[in-house]
Write a protein that holds these residues in place. Sequence first.
Motif, PDB file in Angstrom:
ATOM      1  N   GLY A  33       0.819  -1.214   0.000  1.00 21.51           N
ATOM      2  CA  GLY A  33       0.000   0.000   0.000  1.00 21.51           C
ATOM      3  C   GLY A  33       0.850   1.261   0.000  1.00 21.51           C
ATOM      4  O   GLY A  33       0.568   2.218  -0.724  1.00 21.51           O
ATOM      5  N   TYR A  34       1.906   1.243   0.800  1.00 21.69           N
ATOM      6  CA  TYR A  34       2.801   2.407   0.854  1.00 21.69           C
ATOM      7  C   TYR A  34       3.412   2.678  -0.517  1.00 21.69           C
ATOM      8  O   TYR A  34       3.384   3.810  -1.010  1.00 21.69           O
ATOM      9  N   PHE A  35       3.961   1.651  -1.143  1.00 20.15           N
ATOM     10  CA  PHE A  35       4.650   1.866  -2.419  1.00 20.15           C
ATOM     11  C   PHE A  35       3.683   2.185  -3.561  1.00 20.15           C
ATOM     12  O   PHE A  35       4.036   2.915  -4.489  1.00 20.15           O
ATOM     13  N   LEU A  36       2.477   1.652  -3.482  1.00 20.86           N
ATOM     14  CA  LEU A  36       1.472   1.989  -4.492  1.00 20.86           C
ATOM     15  C   LEU A  36       1.159   3.480  -4.435  1.00 20.86           C
ATOM     16  O   LEU A  36       1.030   4.156  -5.460  1.00 20.86           O
ATOM     17  N   HIS A  37       1.073   4.005  -3.221  1.00 22.85           N
ATOM     18  CA  HIS A  37       0.773   5.424  -3.031  1.00 22.85           C
ATOM     19  C   HIS A  37       1.986   6.291  -3.350  1.00 22.85           C
ATOM     20  O   HIS A  37       1.869   7.372  -3.942  1.00 22.85           O
ATOM     21  N   GLN A  38       3.144   5.809  -2.982  1.00 22.26           N
ATOM     22  CA  GLN A  38       4.364   6.611  -3.046  1.00 22.26           C
ATOM     23  C   GLN A  38       4.915   6.711  -4.474  1.00 22.26           C
ATOM     24  O   GLN A  38       5.512   7.715  -4.840  1.00 22.26           O
ATOM     25  N   VAL A  39       4.737   5.657  -5.227  1.00 21.37           N
ATOM     26  CA  VAL A  39       5.241   5.640  -6.605  1.00 21.37           C
ATOM     27  C   VAL A  39       4.020   5.517  -7.509  1.00 21.37           C
ATOM     28  O   VAL A  39       3.618   4.431  -7.914  1.00 21.37           O
ATOM     29  N   SER A  40       3.444   6.668  -7.803  1.00 18.23           N
ATOM     30  CA  SER A  40       2.151   6.721  -8.473  1.00 18.23           C
ATOM     31  C   SER A  40       2.193   6.114  -9.868  1.00 18.23           C
ATOM     32  O   SER A  40       3.191   6.220 -10.586  1.00 18.23           O
ATOM     33  N   GLU A  41       1.088   5.467 -10.248  1.00 15.87           N
ATOM     34  CA  GLU A  41       0.957   4.936 -11.609  1.00 15.87           C
ATOM     35  C   GLU A  41       0.181   5.910 -12.496  1.00 15.87           C
ATOM     36  O   GLU A  41      -0.040   5.624 -13.675  1.00 15.87           O
ATOM     37  N   ASP A  42      -0.230   7.042 -11.933  1.00 13.59           N
ATOM     38  CA  ASP A  42      -1.011   8.022 -12.697  1.00 13.59           C
ATOM     39  C   ASP A  42      -0.156   9.153 -13.259  1.00 13.59           C
ATOM     40  O   ASP A  42      -0.676  10.163 -13.715  1.00 13.59           O
ATOM     41  N   VAL A  43       1.166   8.988 -13.190  1.00 16.13           N
ATOM     42  CA  VAL A  43       2.073  10.006 -13.712  1.00 16.13           C
ATOM     43  C   VAL A  43       2.368   9.691 -15.175  1.00 16.13           C
ATOM     44  O   VAL A  43       2.491   8.526 -15.549  1.00 16.13           O
ATOM     45  N   PRO A  44       2.441  10.713 -16.035  1.00 18.19           N
ATOM     46  CA  PRO A  44       2.745  10.433 -17.454  1.00 18.19           C
ATOM     47  C   PRO A  44       4.233  10.167 -17.679  1.00 18.19           C
ATOM     48  O   PRO A  44       4.982  11.051 -18.074  1.00 18.19           O
ATOM     49  N   TYR A  45       4.673   8.927 -17.399  1.00 22.74           N
ATOM     50  CA  TYR A  45       6.064   8.551 -17.648  1.00 22.74           C
ATOM     51  C   TYR A  45       6.288   8.407 -19.149  1.00 22.74           C
ATOM     52  O   TYR A  45       5.377   8.044 -19.891  1.00 22.74           O
ATOM     53  N   ARG A  46       7.515   8.659 -19.586  1.00 23.77           N
ATOM     54  CA  ARG A  46       7.861   8.407 -20.988  1.00 23.77           C
ATOM     55  C   ARG A  46       7.961   6.903 -21.239  1.00 23.77           C
ATOM     56  O   ARG A  46       7.568   6.411 -22.293  1.00 23.77           O
ATOM     57  N   HIS A  47       8.540   6.184 -20.262  1.00 28.28           N
ATOM     58  CA  HIS A  47       8.719   4.736 -20.408  1.00 28.28           C
ATOM     59  C   HIS A  47       7.463   4.021 -19.900  1.00 28.28           C
ATOM     60  O   HIS A  47       7.348   3.701 -18.723  1.00 28.28           O
ATOM     61  N   ASP A  48       6.501   3.809 -20.792  1.00 27.64           N
ATOM     62  CA  ASP A  48       5.233   3.196 -20.388  1.00 27.64           C
ATOM     63  C   ASP A  48       4.802   2.095 -21.353  1.00 27.64           C
ATOM     64  O   ASP A  48       3.625   1.752 -21.431  1.00 27.64           O
ATOM     65  N   TYR A  49       5.794   1.522 -22.061  1.00 27.62           N
ATOM     66  CA  TYR A  49       5.491   0.558 -23.128  1.00 27.62           C
ATOM     67  C   TYR A  49       4.717  -0.648 -22.634  1.00 27.62           C
ATOM     68  O   TYR A  49       3.921  -1.223 -23.343  1.00 27.62           O
ATOM     69  N   GLU A  50       4.999  -1.053 -21.395  1.00 28.64           N
ATOM     70  CA  GLU A  50       4.362  -2.273 -20.895  1.00 28.64           C
ATOM     71  C   GLU A  50       3.243  -1.973 -19.905  1.00 28.64           C
ATOM     72  O   GLU A  50       2.871  -2.834 -19.109  1.00 28.64           O
ATOM     73  N   GLY A  51       2.746  -0.745 -19.918  1.00 34.52           N
ATOM     74  CA  GLY A  51       1.610  -0.416 -19.067  1.00 34.52           C
ATOM     75  C   GLY A  51       1.958   0.504 -17.924  1.00 34.52           C
ATOM     76  O   GLY A  51       3.118   0.878 -17.721  1.00 34.52           O
ATOM     77  N   ALA A  52       0.937   0.862 -17.148  1.00 34.42           N
ATOM     78  CA  ALA A  52       1.087   1.848 -16.078  1.00 34.42           C
ATOM     79  C   ALA A  52       1.966   1.347 -14.943  1.00 34.42           C
ATOM     80  O   ALA A  52       2.476   2.141 -14.154  1.00 34.42           O
ATOM     81  N   ASP A  53       2.143   0.031 -14.840  1.00 36.63           N
ATOM     82  CA  ASP A  53       2.982  -0.513 -13.761  1.00 36.63           C
ATOM     83  C   ASP A  53       4.444  -0.652 -14.185  1.00 36.63           C
ATOM     84  O   ASP A  53       5.274  -1.095 -13.378  1.00 36.63           O
ATOM     85  N   TYR A  94      11.244  11.348 -11.235  1.00 34.40           N
ATOM     86  CA  TYR A  94      10.635  10.839 -10.005  1.00 34.40           C
ATOM     87  C   TYR A  94      11.356  11.399  -8.778  1.00 34.40           C
ATOM     88  O   TYR A  94      10.725  11.920  -7.856  1.00 34.40           O
ATOM     89  N   PHE A  95      12.674  11.306  -8.757  1.00 30.93           N
ATOM     90  CA  PHE A  95      13.420  11.727  -7.570  1.00 30.93           C
ATOM     91  C   PHE A  95      13.415  13.248  -7.401  1.00 30.93           C
ATOM     92  O   PHE A  95      13.448  13.751  -6.280  1.00 30.93           O
ATOM     93  N   LEU A  96      13.344  13.980  -8.506  1.00 28.02           N
ATOM     94  CA  LEU A  96      13.245  15.440  -8.406  1.00 28.02           C
ATOM     95  C   LEU A  96      11.935  15.825  -7.712  1.00 28.02           C
ATOM     96  O   LEU A  96      11.901  16.718  -6.860  1.00 28.02           O
ATOM     97  N   HIS A  97      10.888  15.112  -8.049  1.00 27.58           N
ATOM     98  CA  HIS A  97       9.580  15.382  -7.453  1.00 27.58           C
ATOM     99  C   HIS A  97       9.511  14.874  -6.016  1.00 27.58           C
ATOM    100  O   HIS A  97       8.923  15.506  -5.132  1.00 27.58           O
ATOM    101  N   GLN A  98      10.108  13.728  -5.789  1.00 22.58           N
ATOM    102  CA  GLN A  98       9.964  13.029  -4.511  1.00 22.58           C
ATOM    103  C   GLN A  98      10.820  13.647  -3.414  1.00 22.58           C
ATOM    104  O   GLN A  98      10.440  13.624  -2.244  1.00 22.58           O
ATOM    105  N   VAL A  99      11.960  14.151  -3.791  1.00 23.09           N
ATOM    106  CA  VAL A  99      12.869  14.748  -2.808  1.00 23.09           C
ATOM    107  C   VAL A  99      12.987  16.224  -3.179  1.00 23.09           C
ATOM    108  O   VAL A  99      13.891  16.651  -3.892  1.00 23.09           O
ATOM    109  N   SER A 100      12.037  16.990  -2.687  1.00 22.19           N
ATOM    110  CA  SER A 100      11.871  18.385  -3.106  1.00 22.19           C
ATOM    111  C   SER A 100      13.083  19.243  -2.757  1.00 22.19           C
ATOM    112  O   SER A 100      13.720  19.068  -1.728  1.00 22.19           O
TER     113      SER A 100
END
Lengths: 138, 138, 138
Positions: B65-85, C66-72
């Motif tokens: 739960g902590y990591f799901l919240h902390q490392v969001s899957e709703d951010v528009p990453y450039r590297h997303d070829y295999e999905g939001a995870d 990610y780290f730029l955002h996470q560690v303000s």
Amino acid sequence: MWYQQMLILSPHQRGFHLVTAEITDRLNHLTEIKTGLLHLLLQHTSASLTLNENCDPSVRSDMEGYFLHQVSEDVPYRHDYEGADDMPAHIKSSLLGASLLIPVGQGKLLLGTWQGIWLGEHRNRGGERHILATLQGE
Amino acid sequence: MWYQQMLILSPHQRGFHLVTAEITDRLNHLTEIKTGLLHLLLQHTSASLTLNENCDPSVRSDMEGYFLHQVSEDVPYRHDYEGADDMPAHIKSSLLGASLLIPVGQGKLLLGTWQGIWLGEHRNRGGERHILATLQGE
Amino acid sequence: MWYQQMLILSPHQRGFHLVTAEITDRLNHLTEIKTGLLHLLLQHTSASLTLNENCDPSVRSDMEGYFLHQVSEDVPYRHDYEGADDMPAHIKSSLLGASLLIPVGQGKLLLGTWQGIWLGEHRNRGGERHILATLQGE
């Protein structure tokens, strides 16, 4: 040559502590190693070991502030038997890690000029902490 | 003595899993080591190995739960070829680490009473995971 | 066999960099090791070493984001003598770690197909970085 030795650190306040000397002063065979590695395993899951700055204490208090903010104690964790600092301490232990491996040369740790060993005590009342030291080399 | 051995873990669901026995049961030479170290390298960049609590399963679900919240899957990453995870899994792998070094004594892992080896499976469908075990000691 | 060697990396821009070849090309004795381990200690507290994806550069730029955002850098840290990137660099160094231990077999690093060694340069102007390599094996 292989040596294993348990080091027992007396209780530290919550926060980050520079423990390089506390550890090296107790190692019985460090000076015998010409080239080798020292492994430290903190045998707990609510504290951590990390390398960081060995000089300015404000780095350690800023680090505590960062982790207090980053790993909130106001979240309703399921694992909260030992209080609000319980689950956050487990999280910090995995984020920072509970072990270190440090090169040894001519009987001394070969850390960088500004590097020291930090104990992260993440419980409000952590008690003694056990570190199993494994020293190997020639 | 040096031993190297590939361990293949069967697919695990996304989340954190206690795999201490799954690993030690397969090690061919652990009982031969009087004093030594076991190194485990997870040969992947979207999963992790960490030490944490070996008893209450809610520590593992709270961690997820902590990591799901902390490392969001709703951010528009450039590297997303295999999905939001995809990219979040790479981030979690570096935050938690992909390898462990564990002291060995009298043929056993010398972990703390409450410590166990966790596999962090950070992909929704992770498949088999390869761990290269390097065991050394006397 | 034990070998220790200092590797000096030329200055890298802020961000994450794939440095596997930069490191292995300079190791004098790697090819002599049949079975062993390579330890790398980055002797700094404002940069990091981590294993991650060795192919798509966008993984490295997403990681930096990610780290730029996470560690303000907009937090009023006490330790800010060297600028807004000073304390955040120390935090990132402990989150990611400053050392790696990598299995060696038949004279080569036994990383996974998609794994590479990343240098995390967390200062805006980081300068040269020293890595002490300790190689052991048979």
